[in-house]
Design a protein around this motif. Sequence first.
Motif, PDB file in Angstrom:
ATOM      1  N   MET A 161      38.929  40.556  43.107  1.00  0.00           N
ATOM      2  CA  MET A 161      39.677  39.466  43.720  1.00  0.00           C
ATOM      3  C   MET A 161      41.180  39.729  43.579  1.00  0.00           C
ATOM      4  N   ASN A 162      41.923  39.120  44.467  1.00  0.00           N
ATOM      5  CA  ASN A 162      43.378  39.292  44.499  1.00  0.00           C
ATOM      6  C   ASN A 162      44.058  38.681  43.283  1.00  0.00           C
ATOM      7  N   GLU A 163      45.179  39.287  42.879  1.00  0.00           N
ATOM      8  CA  GLU A 163      46.022  38.678  41.869  1.00  0.00           C
ATOM      9  C   GLU A 163      46.809  37.578  42.553  1.00  0.00           C
ATOM     10  N   LEU A 164      46.922  36.433  41.892  1.00  0.00           N
ATOM     11  CA  LEU A 164      47.556  35.270  42.504  1.00  0.00           C
ATOM     12  C   LEU A 164      48.861  34.917  41.803  1.00  0.00           C
ATOM     13  N   ASN A 165      49.618  34.046  42.419  1.00  0.00           N
ATOM     14  CA  ASN A 165      50.855  33.538  41.855  1.00  0.00           C
ATOM     15  C   ASN A 165      50.542  32.298  41.009  1.00  0.00           C
ATOM     16  N   LEU A 166      49.594  32.463  40.117  1.00  0.00           N
ATOM     17  CA  LEU A 166      49.151  31.428  39.196  1.00  0.00           C
ATOM     18  C   LEU A 166      48.790  32.098  37.878  1.00  0.00           C
ATOM     19  N   PRO A 167      48.891  31.377  36.774  1.00  0.00           N
ATOM     20  CA  PRO A 167      48.548  31.996  35.489  1.00  0.00           C
ATOM     21  C   PRO A 167      47.075  32.403  35.448  1.00  0.00           C
ATOM     22  N   PRO A 168      46.773  33.501  34.765  1.00  0.00           N
ATOM     23  CA  PRO A 168      45.366  33.884  34.601  1.00  0.00           C
ATOM     24  C   PRO A 168      44.646  32.838  33.749  1.00  0.00           C
ATOM     25  N   PHE A 169      43.336  32.808  33.851  1.00  0.00           N
ATOM     26  CA  PHE A 169      42.544  31.871  33.054  1.00  0.00           C
ATOM     27  C   PHE A 169      41.258  32.577  32.657  1.00  0.00           C
ATOM     28  N   GLU A 170      40.620  32.049  31.634  1.00  0.00           N
ATOM     29  CA  GLU A 170      39.353  32.614  31.180  1.00  0.00           C
ATOM     30  C   GLU A 170      38.264  32.126  32.125  1.00  0.00           C
ATOM     31  N   HIS A 171      37.689  33.044  32.877  1.00  0.00           N
ATOM     32  CA  HIS A 171      36.694  32.668  33.872  1.00  0.00           C
ATOM     33  C   HIS A 171      35.351  33.332  33.570  1.00  0.00           C
ATOM     34  N   LYS A 172      34.311  32.684  34.096  1.00  0.00           N
ATOM     35  CA  LYS A 172      32.950  33.201  33.935  1.00  0.00           C
ATOM     36  C   LYS A 172      32.436  33.588  35.316  1.00  0.00           C
ATOM     37  N   VAL A 173      32.258  34.883  35.517  1.00  0.00           N
ATOM     38  CA  VAL A 173      31.737  35.400  36.783  1.00  0.00           C
ATOM     39  C   VAL A 173      30.459  36.167  36.468  1.00  0.00           C
ATOM     40  N   ARG A 174      29.468  36.008  37.332  1.00  0.00           N
ATOM     41  CA  ARG A 174      28.217  36.746  37.181  1.00  0.00           C
ATOM     42  C   ARG A 174      27.633  36.983  38.572  1.00  0.00           C
ATOM     43  N   MET A 175      26.574  37.770  38.618  1.00  0.00           N
ATOM     44  CA  MET A 175      25.870  38.028  39.875  1.00  0.00           C
ATOM     45  C   MET A 175      24.669  37.091  39.957  1.00  0.00           C
ATOM     46  N   GLN A 176      24.476  36.542  41.139  1.00  0.00           N
ATOM     47  CA  GLN A 176      23.331  35.665  41.384  1.00  0.00           C
ATOM     48  C   GLN A 176      22.808  35.980  42.780  1.00  0.00           C
ATOM     49  N   ASP A 177      21.587  36.395  42.863  1.00  0.00           N
ATOM     50  CA  ASP A 177      20.981  36.798  44.140  1.00  0.00           C
ATOM     51  C   ASP A 177      21.827  37.875  44.831  1.00  0.00           C
ATOM     52  N   GLY A 178      22.355  38.793  44.022  1.00  0.00           N
ATOM     53  CA  GLY A 178      23.124  39.910  44.567  1.00  0.00           C
ATOM     54  C   GLY A 178      24.548  39.562  44.995  1.00  0.00           C
ATOM     55  N   ARG A 179      24.993  38.354  44.698  1.00  0.00           N
ATOM     56  CA  ARG A 179      26.341  37.933  45.081  1.00  0.00           C
ATOM     57  C   ARG A 179      27.086  37.413  43.858  1.00  0.00           C
ATOM     58  N   PRO A 180      28.420  37.602  43.838  1.00  0.00           N
ATOM     59  CA  PRO A 180      29.185  37.084  42.700  1.00  0.00           C
ATOM     60  C   PRO A 180      29.339  35.563  42.781  1.00  0.00           C
ATOM     61  N   VAL A 181      29.221  34.932  41.623  1.00  0.00           N
ATOM     62  CA  VAL A 181      29.445  33.496  41.502  1.00  0.00           C
ATOM     63  C   VAL A 181      30.399  33.268  40.338  1.00  0.00           C
ATOM     64  N   ILE A 182      31.110  32.133  40.385  1.00  0.00           N
ATOM     65  CA  ILE A 182      32.067  31.779  39.340  1.00  0.00           C
ATOM     66  C   ILE A 182      31.737  30.379  38.850  1.00  0.00           C
ATOM     67  N   PHE A 183      31.933  30.155  37.552  1.00  0.00           N
ATOM     68  CA  PHE A 183      31.627  28.840  36.991  1.00  0.00           C
ATOM     69  C   PHE A 183      32.757  27.873  37.305  1.00  0.00           C
ATOM     70  N   ASP A 184      32.396  26.750  37.930  1.00  0.00           N
ATOM     71  CA  ASP A 184      33.335  25.672  38.220  1.00  0.00           C
ATOM     72  C   ASP A 184      33.137  24.618  37.148  1.00  0.00           C
ATOM     73  N   PHE A 185      34.097  24.519  36.237  1.00  0.00           N
ATOM     74  CA  PHE A 185      33.928  23.605  35.114  1.00  0.00           C
ATOM     75  C   PHE A 185      33.996  22.139  35.532  1.00  0.00           C
ATOM     76  N   LEU A 186      34.581  21.827  36.690  1.00  0.00           N
ATOM     77  CA  LEU A 186      34.583  20.438  37.150  1.00  0.00           C
ATOM     78  C   LEU A 186      33.215  20.032  37.691  1.00  0.00           C
ATOM     79  N   ARG A 187      32.592  20.933  38.443  1.00  0.00           N
ATOM     80  CA  ARG A 187      31.261  20.640  38.996  1.00  0.00           C
ATOM     81  C   ARG A 187      30.148  21.017  38.022  1.00  0.00           C
ATOM     82  N   ARG A 188      30.516  21.713  36.959  1.00  0.00           N
ATOM     83  CA  ARG A 188      29.578  22.145  35.914  1.00  0.00           C
ATOM     84  C   ARG A 188      28.445  23.003  36.467  1.00  0.00           C
TER      85      ARG A 188
END
Length: 149
Positions: A1-28
Motif C-alpha cells: 500500500m502507498n505511504e500516506l501523509n498521515l502518521p503510521p499506526f499499528e495495523h493488523k493485516v492478513r489474508m482471507q480467501d486469497g485477499r488482504p484484509v485489515i482490522f477495523d477497530f471501530l467496526r471490530r
Amino acid sequence: MNELNLPPFEHKVRMQDGRPVIFDFLRRKYVALTPEEWVRQHFVHYLTEHKGYPPTLLANEVELRIGEKRLRCDTVLYTNTLRPRMIIEYKAPTVAITQRVFEQIMAYNLMLQVDYLIVSNGLVHYCFRVEKENQKFLQMEDIPNYENI
C-alpha cells in the motif's frame, strides 16, 4: 500500500480467501484492504491517537437513505447525544480531490447537517467548518483536535 501523509499506526493485516484484509477497530472486524480502506484506517487512527477523538463516537460506513437510494458516509463523528457532528469522506491516494468529491460530501450533509466536513485521499486533507446560519463552508488550516470542535 502507498505511504500516506498521515502518521503510521499499528495495523493488523492478513489474508482471507486469497485477499488482504485489515482490522477495523471501530467496526471490530476485518474488512477488504482497498486503497480507500488504507486511507480510512490511517485517518481514523490519526483522529483517535493524535487528535483525541473518542473511538466510541466514531462510526465507519454509515448508511443514509433517501427514498430507495442508499448512500454511505465513510466516517461520521457523533456528539455524546448521538447527533452527527462531522462527516469524513475518503478517496484512494490515486484519486484527486475534485469539486465532485466536495459535492458528494455536501449531499451527505444535506441529510446530517453537521458542523465539520473533511475530505482526504491520504495525501491531501481538507477540513471545513460549516456555518449553518449563512450556508458558508470555512476552510480550516488543519484538522482540529477533538477538544477544539
